[in-house]
Design an enzyme around this catalytic site. Structure first.
Site, mmCIF file in Angstrom:
data_model
loop_
_atom_site.group_PDB
_atom_site.id
_atom_site.type_symbol
_atom_site.label_atom_id
_atom_site.label_comp_id
_atom_site.label_asym_id
_atom_site.label_seq_id
_atom_site.Cartn_x
_atom_site.Cartn_y
_atom_site.Cartn_z
ATOM 1 N N TYR A 208 0.734 -1.378 -0.036
ATOM 2 C CA TYR A 208 -0.068 -0.049 -0.148
ATOM 3 C C TYR A 208 1.028 1.301 -0.015
ATOM 4 C CZ TYR A 208 -3.699 -3.364 0.847
ATOM 5 O OH TYR A 208 -4.376 -4.327 0.775
ATOM 6 N N ALA B 140 -4.861 -14.101 12.833
ATOM 7 C CA ALA B 140 -5.931 -13.855 11.992
ATOM 8 C C ALA B 140 -6.790 -15.023 11.480
ATOM 9 C CB ALA B 140 -5.382 -13.232 10.756
#
Length: 409
Positions: free
Chosen positions: A178, A350
């Protein structure tokens, strides 16, 4: 105190104290269809809180409409405040903290020409944009210093809105390809000014963003940074990753979450295993692109092992004193104890929590010693289905209709 007992003890992160050391790591939930902060998204995180985690992280809260990778991602703006507040209220009801992952895509965007306002997506450097091949955005634009100032302001304003929405922490995303990691990675940053060249220069702009966010909200919110310790086989090495951590510590970050790899270029460095081989062509362009590049650049089948980022993370742990969250395949009490015993302050998970939101409570009670998650990564391919991220083994997905309804409705 044993490592297991320590894992369930409180942890101070800046102005925030968590009830335990377990953090739901940010994973794109796929539950913000059309940009709506949905009832499904709120329920997903409330389930994590009820399941015993100390904090849950809402993935990809974009700083602006142009900061999105897809249209199905939420933006931290005034329109989303009431819905985010409904989400954080649900998390707080169960005694957990809520963290907003604040992100800008830069050139890692699939927004089409009619959606993205800028003619070319912004990045550290200009030129050919390989991700843009999927959306007709073939070229990216090197940011000017005025544009860098504007984006830094976006991060600050988004963080202020996160505070207003009831979040207890913000996580600045400096990894995975990103915008902020487009400055840090030499694969993407080709600048020749004060923001390119050495790792010290490449981390300068992300460090400035961190400093401004700390100045704006650091007395009220925990300001966390997630970054990639390496880019994978090419690009930043762990020596670079150590230098990034030292700079984050010098700027005063309250904690760093130690991730790895890039979304497209180094899938197995990120997940510790390959994306699943599926017969059907995935509808999501990131998955299609990642699987294609994986087939060209990575071994045919990278096998998962628990705590697969331990060796890299230990290099960072030895270099800095700041709080660090270990991230990378913790699936059992033994894995938790190893990470805590290694000196990490928190455990970010996660897939184990996607498999079972109650995993932390079950570990604490002794009802289980190991997650049933197989790290098959099918949950990755589920992100952009109507129901969003879920486990195919437990079939625990929420009703798709919940992802089309505003959380505050």
């Amino acid at each position: 105190m044993s490592a297991s007992e320590q894992a369930f003890s409180p942890l101070a992160i800046g102005p925030l104290t968590l009830r335990n050391r377990f953090i739901k790591a940010a994973t794109n939930e796929g539950m913000a269809k059309g940009g709506i902060v949905s009832k499904g998204l709120a329920q997903f995180h409330e389930n994590i809180a009820a399941g015993g985690s100390g904090m849950t992280t809402v993935a990809y809260c974009a700083t602006s409409l142009d900061g999105r990778t897809f249209v199905d991602q939420a933006v931290l703006n005034t329109d989303s405040l009431a819905d985010f507040r409904a989400l954080t209220d649900g998390v707080h009801k169960h005694g957990a903290a809520a963290c907003a992952q604040v992100t800008h895509a830069g050139s890692f965007t699939f927004l089409d020409k009619n959606t993205l306002k800028t003619k070319r997506p912004l990045s550290s450097s200009g030129g050919f944009n390989k991700v843009g091949v999927m959306s007709g955005r073939y070229l990216k634009k090197a940011m000017t210093e005025d544009e860098m100032e504007a984006i830094a302001t976006e991060f600050v304003e988004a963080s202020k809105l996160a505070r207003e929405a009831g979040f207890d922490a913000v996580e600045l995303h400096m990894g995975h390809g990103y915008l902020l990691s487009q400055f840090i990675s030499p694969l993407l940053n080709k600048r020749r000014d004060a923001f390119g060249g050495s790792i010290e220069k490449r981390v300068e702009f992300p460090a400035q963003v961190l400093r401004r966010v700390l100045d704006a909200v650091g007395n009220d919110l925990a300001v966390i940074v997630k970054y990639s310790m390496t880019d994978g086989p090419k690009g930043n090495t762990i020596e670079d990753g150590v230098q990034v951590a030292r700079r984050l510590q010098a700027e005063g970050a309250h904690m760093a979450v130690l991730s790895n790899g890039l979304n497209v270029e180094s899938i197995s460095a990120l997940f510790g295993s390959s994306l699943p081989k599926t017969g059907a062509k995935p509808s999501n362009p990131i998955i299609r692109l990642g699987m294609f590049i994986q087939s060209l650049t990575e071994p045919p089948e990278v096998q998962f092992r628990e705590n697969y980022l331990r060796e890299l993370s230990l290099r960072v742990r030895k270099a800095v004193d700041m709080p660090l969250a270990y991230l990378g395949g913790v699936q059992s009490r033994e894995g938790v104890e190893q990470a805590i015993g290694d000196g990490f302050d928190a455990i970010a998970m996660a897939r184990s929590l996607v498999f079972d939101a109650n995993f932390v409570n079950k570990l604490r009670s002794g009802a289980t010693e190991r997650s049933g998650c197989t790290a098959c990564n099918q949950c990755v391919t589920m992100m952009y289905t109507p129901g969003g991220t879920s486990c195919v083994l437990t079939a625990n997905g929420l009703e798709p209709e919940l992802n089309t309804q505003r959380a505050s409705a």
